[in-house]
Design an enzyme around this catalytic site. Structure first.
Site, PDB file in Angstrom:
ATOM      1  N   ASP A  94      10.449   0.027  13.959  1.00  0.00           N
ATOM      2  CA  ASP A  94      10.996   0.978  14.923  1.00  0.00           C
ATOM      3  C   ASP A  94       9.908   1.896  15.486  1.00  0.00           C
ATOM      4  O   ASP A  94      10.049   2.443  16.583  1.00  0.00           O
ATOM      5  CB  ASP A  94      12.109   1.806  14.283  1.00  0.00           C
ATOM      6  CG  ASP A  94      11.681   2.462  12.976  1.00  0.00           C
ATOM      7  OD1 ASP A  94      10.990   1.792  12.195  1.00  0.00           O
ATOM      8  OD2 ASP A  94      12.038   3.634  12.749  1.00  0.00           O
ATOM      9  N   ASP A 137      10.539  -1.334  -8.354  1.00  0.00           N
ATOM     10  CA  ASP A 137       9.819  -0.587  -7.320  1.00  0.00           C
ATOM     11  C   ASP A 137       8.486  -0.168  -7.910  1.00  0.00           C
ATOM     12  O   ASP A 137       8.431   0.615  -8.854  1.00  0.00           O
ATOM     13  CB  ASP A 137      10.636   0.636  -6.906  1.00  0.00           C
ATOM     14  CG  ASP A 137       9.919   1.464  -5.848  1.00  0.00           C
ATOM     15  OD1 ASP A 137       9.156   0.874  -5.065  1.00  0.00           O
ATOM     16  OD2 ASP A 137      10.122   2.693  -5.817  1.00  0.00           O
ATOM     17  N   SER A 151     -27.279   3.446 -32.190  1.00  0.00           N
ATOM     18  CA  SER A 151     -25.920   2.860 -32.231  1.00  0.00           C
ATOM     19  C   SER A 151     -24.862   3.943 -32.036  1.00  0.00           C
ATOM     20  O   SER A 151     -24.159   4.305 -32.975  1.00  0.00           O
ATOM     21  CB  SER A 151     -25.693   2.090 -33.525  1.00  0.00           C
ATOM     22  OG  SER A 151     -26.096   2.816 -34.663  1.00  0.00           O
ATOM     23  N   SER A 191       0.822  -1.202   0.000  1.00  0.00           N
ATOM     24  CA  SER A 191       0.000   0.000   0.000  1.00  0.00           C
ATOM     25  C   SER A 191       0.862   1.260   0.000  1.00  0.00           C
ATOM     26  O   SER A 191       2.098   1.200   0.006  1.00  0.00           O
ATOM     27  CB  SER A 191      -0.935  -0.005   1.218  1.00  0.00           C
ATOM     28  OG  SER A 191      -1.938   0.976   1.080  1.00  0.00           O
TER      29      SER A 191
END
Length: 635
Positions: free
Chosen positions: A168, A110, A542, A32
């Site tokens: 962290d 990436d 159409s 994400s």
């Protein structure tokens, strides 16, 4: 020591030779938005010493400019190459980077995390061996996490790193990590039975568990990310598959040489091997394997070569040369899985271009059997496919192609869909299998053919296709023309848009999808009537050029006459015989052509009728003169 200009100048040959025979792993980072994909790749490049000194100086300067604190480096800037990416701090395009360690070479893609760029992510995944699925430890499993997981497995990736990043920021909590892993395993049970998952807690920014295990996660006893990437098995199953080579070019430099050039998609080949060209089925024997550096005794998957054959075989770009003992299948109808990549929804019944290998054909896509709910992976009803939606459907081609199911061979079973008008890539697909009806259904031979039926009626079959806005006068002109043709003893029939909706098309509404199907059905009926030798007058709004072109393609050459009843919108709205425009303006009718649904006027119709200064009877006379001039009414 980092790569310097002096090192490049003096030791480039030695450097390349050092890496020449290492195995190559292709992998992608996905997940994400803002889960750390670009930062991770930047860290890998930095730690593997694949950054030039001038790049490092530029990176440090850019990091300060974007406000990175202290002496830290914003590693994402290494791969966010577009100006818009650097300005916005997001990934938009697919960035490919090469790096190497002492054990292996790598090409990493990436891919963007934003939902609107899912098509770019799928592009990167289509050639990868491993996917690194990034998850922000603070957010856990998100919808885009599930979407990327499903797309990677859909595209054949079976090794996945569950990279729980930014540990962290959660104090390296083992409980947070375990909860995310458990949630993902519950979801992954439905992805693929042979999926291999390696969870790794990490901090890409701080370098935790990237190149070596870190004491901050002493509770984790698995490999670091680099350990995994350097040791994960790379098994190219293409090498053990039957031989396949799509022909990209017929190589004919002079009268004494004729070869077929392409890249081997699977298997191996040697001089003397028996081959078959598909879809024709002609067989021959390989005499030479020619390359720019000389002939080969053997060639394998991934190599680009030119093959010469013992026999004169008529083959062209897009054909496939295969092993005679284990040939590919040939069909023109398939069940497929499709990832839709366009803002404009899939229009079932519309004709798209389908490109598979070096072959481009015309495909008609049917309404989806079902869509797939990304969050639950359950089937769900779907009349069409929207942007980034995945569904299962069937399609038919205007000619047969050679293929293998995608799960057996990516190159032989993967395709893209292209819009015929804009030339945009609108879908990515994978062939599951050929439909049995493709080989069971044949044209039944009939003794009294269409030419005989037309001769009996003293006329040439024709489909007169009246198109224009509601209220333009199509039906009125068609009715006046039929009277004149009847007076001349000609055999006709009118297919009117309103009339067929009472029976044949009574199940259809007025959405774009329904309009396409409306025209598809009537086009096929008109073709059957032309086979009967009739002059068929089709009066349909159409609104789309693609569908009118589809109708034209169904008819024999010269038998389709497009008649644009060119009445301006304001004139048609003033007439409003049925009161439809008034209702549309009031919002009581949705998807009304000319108001909230587009009308694509013909660019080069055979006839253009302006009803503002011409009566229906005069317009009918103009069309009658055209039919006489073109020989439709002669005995």
């Amino acid at each position: 020591m980092r790569l310097t200009d002096d090192l490049i100048a003096s030791d480039i040959g030695a450097y390349l030779q050092k890496h020449e025979h290492k195995s190559l792993l292709r992998f992608i980072t996905c997940g994400s938005v803002d889960d750390g994909k670009s930062t991770l790749i930047g860290r890998l490049l930095y730690d593997s010493k694949m950054i030039f000194e001038d790049q490092l100086a530029s990176l440090e300067a850019d990091s300060k400019r974007v406000g990175t604190q202290g002496e830290n480096i914003d590693f994402a800037l290494l791969v966010d190459g577009l100006a818009a990416e650097r300005e916005q701090g997001i990934t938009i395009d697919v960035a490919y980077r090469f790096f190497a360690t002492d054990k292996r070479k790598f090409i990493v893609a990436d891919t963007p995390g934003h939902e609107q760029y899912t098509r770019n992510m799928a592009t990167g995944a289509s050639t990868a061996d491993v996917a690194i699925l990034m998850i922000d430890a603070r957010k856990g499993i998100l919808t885009q996490t599930r979407r990327h997981s499903f797309i990677t497995t859909l595209l054949g990736i079976r090794r996945l790193v569950l990279a729980v990043n930014k540990m962290d920021l959660v104090d390296y909590s083992e409980q947070v990590f375990n909860d995310i892993v458990e949630d993902f395993y519950d979801f992954a049970d439905e992805l693929a039975t042979d999926l291999e998952i390696q969870p790794i807690p990490m901090s890409a920014l701080a370098g935790i568990n990237i190149t070596e295990n870190s004491r901050e996660t002493d509770w984790y006893d698995g490999p670091s990310l680099m350990d995994y990437l350097e040791t994960v098995p790379i098994g190219d199953k293409r090498l053990n598959a039957p031989f396949r080579m799509p022909v990209q070019w017929v190589n004919r430099p002079n009268l004494d040489f004729r070869g077929f050039s392409g890249q081997i998609a699977a298997g191996t080949v040697k001089p003397g091997d028996r081959i078959k060209t598909l879809p024709s089925g002609r067989q021959s024997t390989i005499t030479r394997i020619v390359t720019a550096t000389g002939d080969l005794d053997e060639a394998v998957a991934g190599q680009s070569i030119t093959l010469t054959l013992a026999d004169e075989v008529d083959s062209s770009r897009g054909d496939v040369i295969v092993s005679a003992d284990s040939p590919a299948e040939v069909s023109d109808q398939f069940q497929v899985r499709v990832l839709w990549m366009s803002d404009t929804p899939l229009l079932p019944g519309r004709r798209y271009l389908l490109k598979i290998g070096a072959k481009t054909v015309t495909a008609t896509i049917n309404a989806p059997k079902y869509g797939i709910d990304i969050n639950t992976l359950n089937d769900m009803p779907a009349k069409t496919l929207e942007l980034n939606q995945i569904g299962v459907t069937t399609l038919s081609l205007d000619q047969a192609i050679a293929f293998d199911p995608y799960d057996e061979n990516r190159e032989m079973g993967g395709f893209i869909l292209i819009d015929r008008q804009t030339n945009d890539t609108v879908g990515l697909g994978m062939i599951d299998f050929a439909l049995r009806r493709a080989s069971n259904i044949h044209w039944q031979a009939i003794d009294i053919d269409r030419a005989t039926l037309a001769e009996q009626k003293g006329q040439k079959p024709a489909v007169l296709w009246f198109t224009g806005l509601s209220g333009s006068g199509k039906s009125t002109i068609a009715n006046a023309l039929q009277k004149r043709l009847f007076a001349l003893g000609k055999h006709t029939f009118i297919l009117d848009g309103d009339n067929v909706r009472h029976g044949l098309n009574r199940d259809l509404g007025f959405t774009d999808v329904d309009r396409v199907e409306n025209v598809r059905r009537v086009s096929n009926v008109a073709r059957l009537m032309s086979d009967a030798g009739l002059i068929t007058l089709v009066s349909f709004i159409s609104p789309f050029r693609d569908e009118r072109q589809m109708a034209r393609n169904l008819m024999a050459d010269g038998e389709f006459v497009e008649i644009h009843v060119d009445t301006p919108l304001n004139v048609a709205e003033q007439r409003d015989v049925k009161g439809l425009y008034k209702k549309a303006r009031a919002g009581e009718i949705k998807n009304f052509t000319g108001i909230d649904s587009p009308y694509e006027a013909p660019l080069t119709p055979e006839l253009r009728i302006n009803t503002v200064g011409q009566s229906p009877e005069d317009a009918a006379e103009t069309i009658l003169d055209y039919l006489k001039e073109k020989g439709f009414l002669s005995h």
